[in-house]
Each structure stands twice: as C-alpha cells, then as structure tokens.
Design an enzyme around this catalytic site. Sequence first.
Site, mmCIF file in Angstrom:
data_model
loop_
_atom_site.group_PDB
_atom_site.id
_atom_site.type_symbol
_atom_site.label_atom_id
_atom_site.label_comp_id
_atom_site.label_asym_id
_atom_site.label_seq_id
_atom_site.Cartn_x
_atom_site.Cartn_y
_atom_site.Cartn_z
ATOM 1 N N THR A 291 1.596 6.598 6.327
ATOM 2 C CA THR A 291 1.802 5.431 5.736
ATOM 3 C C THR A 291 2.645 4.415 6.698
ATOM 4 O O THR A 291 3.452 4.785 7.325
ATOM 5 C CB THR A 291 2.701 5.594 4.455
ATOM 6 O OG1 THR A 291 3.135 4.390 4.088
ATOM 7 C CG2 THR A 291 3.773 6.520 4.684
ATOM 8 N N GLU B 156 5.165 2.772 5.849
ATOM 9 C CA GLU B 156 6.365 3.105 5.280
ATOM 10 C C GLU B 156 7.122 3.928 6.445
ATOM 11 O O GLU B 156 8.293 3.630 6.751
ATOM 12 C CB GLU B 156 6.549 3.914 4.094
ATOM 13 C CG GLU B 156 6.344 2.863 2.886
ATOM 14 C CD GLU B 156 7.465 1.967 2.623
ATOM 15 O OE1 GLU B 156 8.485 2.174 2.637
ATOM 16 O OE2 GLU B 156 7.167 0.784 2.809
ATOM 17 N N TYR C 46 10.920 8.894 0.878
ATOM 18 C CA TYR C 46 9.761 8.867 0.573
ATOM 19 C C TYR C 46 9.148 8.760 2.464
ATOM 20 O O TYR C 46 8.513 9.593 2.978
ATOM 21 C CB TYR C 46 8.985 7.749 0.103
ATOM 22 C CG TYR C 46 7.477 7.674 0.438
ATOM 23 C CD1 TYR C 46 6.613 8.555 -0.060
ATOM 24 C CD2 TYR C 46 6.981 6.702 1.086
ATOM 25 C CE1 TYR C 46 5.213 8.439 -0.082
ATOM 26 C CE2 TYR C 46 5.658 6.321 1.210
ATOM 27 C CZ TYR C 46 4.681 7.215 0.528
ATOM 28 O OH TYR C 46 3.476 7.073 0.946
ATOM 29 N N LYS D 64 6.878 11.656 4.656
ATOM 30 C CA LYS D 64 5.872 11.483 5.197
ATOM 31 C C LYS D 64 5.843 11.379 6.677
ATOM 32 O O LYS D 64 4.807 11.854 7.303
ATOM 33 C CB LYS D 64 5.281 10.104 4.830
ATOM 34 C CG LYS D 64 4.690 9.864 3.358
ATOM 35 C CD LYS D 64 3.343 10.435 3.336
ATOM 36 C CE LYS D 64 2.802 10.148 2.016
ATOM 37 N NZ LYS D 64 1.509 10.783 1.834
HETATM 38 P P1 NDP Z 1 -1.102 7.707 -6.259
HETATM 39 O O1 NDP Z 1 0.227 7.792 -6.654
HETATM 40 O O2 NDP Z 1 -1.918 6.888 -7.085
HETATM 41 O O3 NDP Z 1 -1.536 9.186 -6.487
HETATM 42 C C1 NDP Z 1 -0.985 10.478 -5.781
HETATM 43 C C2 NDP Z 1 -1.589 11.606 -6.211
HETATM 44 O O4 NDP Z 1 -0.796 12.824 -5.951
HETATM 45 C C3 NDP Z 1 -1.747 11.828 -7.734
HETATM 46 O O5 NDP Z 1 -3.207 12.156 -8.219
HETATM 47 C C4 NDP Z 1 -0.874 12.941 -8.279
HETATM 48 O O6 NDP Z 1 -1.175 13.363 -9.249
HETATM 49 C C5 NDP Z 1 -0.967 13.699 -6.941
HETATM 50 N N1 NDP Z 1 0.131 14.621 -6.944
HETATM 51 C C6 NDP Z 1 1.470 14.103 -6.989
HETATM 52 N N2 NDP Z 1 2.369 15.122 -6.821
HETATM 53 C C7 NDP Z 1 1.457 16.241 -6.667
HETATM 54 C C8 NDP Z 1 1.676 17.717 -6.740
HETATM 55 N N3 NDP Z 1 3.143 18.301 -6.542
HETATM 56 N N4 NDP Z 1 0.515 18.531 -6.539
HETATM 57 C C9 NDP Z 1 -0.690 17.841 -6.301
HETATM 58 N N5 NDP Z 1 -0.823 16.611 -6.538
HETATM 59 C C10 NDP Z 1 0.221 15.775 -6.762
HETATM 60 O O7 NDP Z 1 -1.185 7.260 -4.768
HETATM 61 P P2 NDP Z 1 -2.359 6.692 -4.000
HETATM 62 O O8 NDP Z 1 -3.813 7.015 -4.501
HETATM 63 O O9 NDP Z 1 -2.004 5.401 -4.056
HETATM 64 O O10 NDP Z 1 -2.129 7.110 -2.413
HETATM 65 C C11 NDP Z 1 -2.922 8.271 -1.817
HETATM 66 C C12 NDP Z 1 -2.033 8.817 -0.883
HETATM 67 O O11 NDP Z 1 -1.864 7.754 0.239
HETATM 68 C C13 NDP Z 1 -0.592 9.219 -1.049
HETATM 69 O O12 NDP Z 1 -0.289 10.424 -0.501
HETATM 70 C C14 NDP Z 1 0.186 8.028 -0.735
HETATM 71 O O13 NDP Z 1 1.397 8.394 -0.352
HETATM 72 C C15 NDP Z 1 -0.455 7.700 0.396
HETATM 73 N N6 NDP Z 1 -0.358 6.136 0.925
HETATM 74 C C16 NDP Z 1 -0.803 5.221 -0.027
HETATM 75 C C17 NDP Z 1 -0.872 3.875 0.283
HETATM 76 C C18 NDP Z 1 -1.141 2.885 -0.441
HETATM 77 O O14 NDP Z 1 -0.819 1.738 -0.443
HETATM 78 N N7 NDP Z 1 -1.832 3.223 -1.768
HETATM 79 C C19 NDP Z 1 -0.532 3.568 1.794
HETATM 80 C C20 NDP Z 1 -0.386 4.540 2.617
HETATM 81 C C21 NDP Z 1 -0.231 5.751 2.330
HETATM 82 P P3 NDP Z 1 -0.686 13.095 -10.792
HETATM 83 O O15 NDP Z 1 -1.552 12.010 -11.608
HETATM 84 O O16 NDP Z 1 -0.653 14.409 -11.622
HETATM 85 O O17 NDP Z 1 0.490 12.198 -10.722
HETATM 86 P P1 GDR Z 2 5.703 0.041 -1.133
HETATM 87 O O1 GDR Z 2 5.017 -0.447 -2.541
HETATM 88 O O2 GDR Z 2 7.073 0.456 -1.406
HETATM 89 O O3 GDR Z 2 5.343 -0.816 -0.149
HETATM 90 O O4 GDR Z 2 4.795 1.462 -1.124
HETATM 91 P P2 GDR Z 2 5.647 -1.295 -3.798
HETATM 92 O O5 GDR Z 2 4.420 -2.044 -4.533
HETATM 93 O O6 GDR Z 2 6.334 -0.362 -4.901
HETATM 94 O O7 GDR Z 2 6.585 -2.217 -3.342
HETATM 95 C C1 GDR Z 2 6.255 -3.254 -2.297
HETATM 96 C C2 GDR Z 2 7.261 -4.194 -2.118
HETATM 97 O O8 GDR Z 2 7.802 -5.104 -3.312
HETATM 98 C C3 GDR Z 2 9.093 -4.914 -3.762
HETATM 99 N N1 GDR Z 2 9.305 -5.159 -5.029
HETATM 100 C C4 GDR Z 2 9.103 -4.431 -6.186
HETATM 101 N N2 GDR Z 2 8.370 -3.315 -5.970
HETATM 102 C C5 GDR Z 2 8.027 -2.452 -7.191
HETATM 103 N N3 GDR Z 2 7.260 -1.417 -7.263
HETATM 104 N N4 GDR Z 2 8.393 -2.966 -8.499
HETATM 105 C C6 GDR Z 2 8.987 -4.242 -8.527
HETATM 106 O O9 GDR Z 2 9.600 -4.888 -9.535
HETATM 107 C C7 GDR Z 2 9.473 -5.067 -7.268
HETATM 108 N N5 GDR Z 2 9.896 -5.983 -6.818
HETATM 109 C C8 GDR Z 2 9.977 -6.156 -5.651
HETATM 110 C C9 GDR Z 2 9.686 -3.684 -3.159
HETATM 111 O O10 GDR Z 2 10.846 -3.683 -2.884
HETATM 112 C C10 GDR Z 2 8.710 -3.507 -1.802
HETATM 113 O O11 GDR Z 2 9.405 -4.388 -0.833
HETATM 114 C C11 GDR Z 2 3.533 1.466 -1.600
HETATM 115 C C12 GDR Z 2 3.390 2.914 -1.810
HETATM 116 O O12 GDR Z 2 1.772 3.175 -2.300
HETATM 117 C C13 GDR Z 2 3.563 3.968 -0.895
HETATM 118 O O13 GDR Z 2 2.894 5.418 -1.397
HETATM 119 C C14 GDR Z 2 2.748 3.635 0.407
HETATM 120 O O14 GDR Z 2 3.109 4.675 1.430
HETATM 121 C C15 GDR Z 2 2.971 2.286 0.733
HETATM 122 O O15 GDR Z 2 2.772 1.345 -0.193
HETATM 123 C C16 GDR Z 2 2.352 1.864 2.081
#
Ligand code: NDP
Ligand code: GDR
Length: 350
Positions: free
Chosen positions: A133, A135, A157, A161
């Site tokens: 990520t 992050e 987090y 990662k």
């Molecule tokens: P989500 O939070 O939508 O999905 C995470 C998944 O992980 C869910 O299916 C959740 O299951 C599962 N999970 C959590 N804990 C466990 C566990 N202990 N054992 C097995 N499964 C588990 O994430 P995204 O789809 O958005 O992201 C996918 C991956 O990519 C993640 O690893 C995230 O950190 C990473 N990532 C995401 C980005 C983004 O912008 N979306 C950017 C960069 C990286 P349950 O439904 O049961 O909670």
């Molecule tokens: P991020 O996503 O932390 O980048 O991680 P998120 O959407 O939670 O926050 C993005 C930015 O928005 C600011 N923010 C808020 N965020 C949330 N959630 N709720 C609020 O009310 C709010 N107000 C402002 C946050 O402070 C932050 O700066 C996501 C996740 O999908 C990670 O798993 C992944 O790795 C990274 O994106 C890339």
Amino acid sequence: MGGGHRMKIAVITGITGQDGAYLAQLLLEKGYTIYGTYRRTSSVNFWRIEELGIDRHPNLHLVEYDLTDLSASIRLLQRTEATEVYNLAAQSFVGVSFEQPLTTAEITGLGAVNLLEAIRIVNPKVRFYQASTSEMFGKVQAIPQIETTPFYPRSPYGVAKLYAHWMTINYRESYGIFGTSGILFNHESPLRGREFVTRKITDAIAKIKLGKQDVLELGNMDAKRDWGFAKEYVEGMWRMLQADEPDTFVLATNRTETVRDFVSLACKAVDIDLDWKGEGEREQGIDSATGKVIVAVNPKFYRPAEVELLIGNPAKAREKLGWEPKTSLEELCRMMVEADLRRNEQGFSF
Ligand code: NDP
Ligand code: GDR
C-alpha cells in the site's frame, strides 16, 4: 505473459472485501477456478459478490479461513492445489489500526507470512501477490512516489504492511518464491466499505439529497489522496502474477486531490452547489441553494498521525505490464454517488 494451457487455480484471501470481489469477477471471466476465503463470523457478508452476480458461479468456491492461522494456511494450499495466491485479506482500516495495533500486526503483518510459509512448505512454485500500500510511504520522502521511494509509515497499519512487504521480498530472494508486491494507491468503487472516506461521502451525499440525513461529519479535509477505480487495479494485480519475474509495482493515477475536493465533486454529481466557510475545526460546507450546513468537521475523525499527501507514478507498471488507469476521479465519484442514490432509494445501503 505466461500461463499457457496450465489449469489456473487461484486462492483469493478476503473475497468479501472490495478488491476480492472485483478480482474474483475478473479471474472467473478468464476461466480460473477460484477459492475465495471468508471468515467465520456471526453475520457473513457476501453482498459484494452478490452485487456482482458471481456468488453462485460454479467455478467459485467459498472457503472458511482465517489468515492468522498457519495450519489453516497450509491446508488451504494443500486442498486447493492453487497456482496463484492473491493475499488481499487484512485489517485494512487505518483509523482502527491505532486502536487495535496488535490485531492489525497479527492479521496485516504476520498473516502474510503464514501464507508465505505455507507456500514454502506445500508448493514453492505458487505465485504470490501481496497487497502492499501507498500507506507505506506515509510521511512522504519524495513527490511523486515510485517503487524506490523510501518508506516512512505513519500508522500501525502502514508499519504492519511494510513488514509484510519486506517479507515478500525476502522470500523472493531467500527461497526463489514468486512473491510479487503491488504498492497500490487508494482505489475506490461502489463496493468500497462505508468506513472509508470516499464511500462515507458518497453515501452521505446521496442520503442528504434524498432528505434522509442532515449533516456529513468528517475529519481532516486537507488530506490529499491519489484515488483510482478498484476494478482497474485488480487487473494490474493479475498482470503482475503473469509477468516473467516477481517484482514490485506501483499502481496509481498520478493525480492527487483533497478530501474537500472529493466532497465538492460528490455534491456536484447531485446538483448541490457547495460553499466552503471557516477553517480547521470550524470549516463547514454550505448548500448554496438552501443556506444549510451539510458538511462539518468533527475532530473525533482526526488520526493521531496523518498521511497528508499521496501521489504515485505508475510508469513502471505502464511500461512492464501495459497497465494504466482510465477512469477519471469525476467519473469514479459520479459512479459511486449514483450507486448510493439507487441503494438508498431502494431502502438498503451496505
Ligand atoms: P477490505 O477491507 O474491503 O477487505 C479486507 C478483506 O480482508 C475482507 O474480506 C475481510 O474479511 C478480510 N479479512 C480481514 N481479517 C481477516 C482475517 N483475519 N482472516 C481472513 N480474512 C480477513 O479491503 P480492500 O478490498 O479495500 O483491500 C484489499 C487489500 O488491499 C487489503 O489488504 C488492503 O489493506 C490492501 N490495500 C487496499 C487499498 C485500497 O485503496 N482499497 C490500497 C492499497 C492496499 P471480513 O469481510 O470478514 O472482514
Ligand atoms: P486511507 O483511507 O487511510 O487512505 O486508507 P480513508 O478513506 O480511511 O482516509 C483517507 C483520508 O481521508 C481522511 N478523512 C477521513 N477518513 C475516514 N475514513 N473517515 C472520515 O470521516 C475522514 N475525514 C477525513 C483521513 O484522515 C485520510 O487522510 C485506505 C485503505 O483502503 C487502506 O487499506 C489502503 O492501504 C490505503 O487506502 C491506500
């Protein structure tokens, strides 16, 4: 691109999440057999794969699994005979990681190593994708960020990662395992969880438009993110595992906008013209037609340490994988708002 006539069997951990659902859809279209893992919980959520219409696909098998269990990881690989493993499971919410640093470390950090160990023990030929990520760049050391930019994570987090990221590289270098890491910048979609800021915004603006909510409360409005469309990013994951060599790739759009900008875009999508007033904790977004405050800051959403600015350059992925983002932030935001309007009109919203 490799592959040939090999029977393709993929494990996707975290199939109930945003990326897991889109990746499963893509791989099913490509003729894969999929084992998608979900957790034993009191109320399982399959709404995403249902919404994509793939939950009953004959080549999709749902497997109960927890990433923190090494023996389960070993059995998963033994039973499925997978050729590709996409590790998308994680405690993925940055905000929660400050409150649950140890759980986050166990799932998001050590969990990846359980899978790497299982691959090493069961079949070192398995190709492994690690969901790294942006992050990990945290307090950014260069603009834009690329594969070689030094890391400086700012949350439990991000730190977890980063550990998983380096372990993937270590298993590549130590044991010749095809471990590839995709450093993905934020990617969103109508399937995004509502705890993340984009979906929180599009769902709230839809509700406000329909008269079901008065005010949207947010934290740091100045944070800047490089937001892309999740469906395109999972295509990049697949391409990474078809490459000749394991490697590390950034996927991003190379455009960054503030949270405030995203709110304005969402309002525009429902014809609300927003005026911004005040600063910091007193900042407000006002509907210019009605004079009502519809957006307000609540410091409870601030994070103990913040990632202020992310912008990635995906040049390497473009050159080596032929991958590039196509959907603009305007299109993405409109797509999300329209999905949330539809869901809220129908009386349900996940
Ligand atoms: P989500 O939070 O939508 O999905 C995470 C998944 O992980 C869910 O299916 C959740 O299951 C599962 N999970 C959590 N804990 C466990 C566990 N202990 N054992 C097995 N499964 C588990 O994430 P995204 O789809 O958005 O992201 C996918 C991956 O990519 C993640 O690893 C995230 O950190 C990473 N990532 C995401 C980005 C983004 O912008 N979306 C950017 C960069 C990286 P349950 O439904 O049961 O909670
Ligand atoms: P991020 O996503 O932390 O980048 O991680 P998120 O959407 O939670 O926050 C993005 C930015 O928005 C600011 N923010 C808020 N965020 C949330 N959630 N709720 C609020 O009310 C709010 N107000 C402002 C946050 O402070 C932050 O700066 C996501 C996740 O999908 C990670 O798993 C992944 O790795 C990274 O994106 C890339």
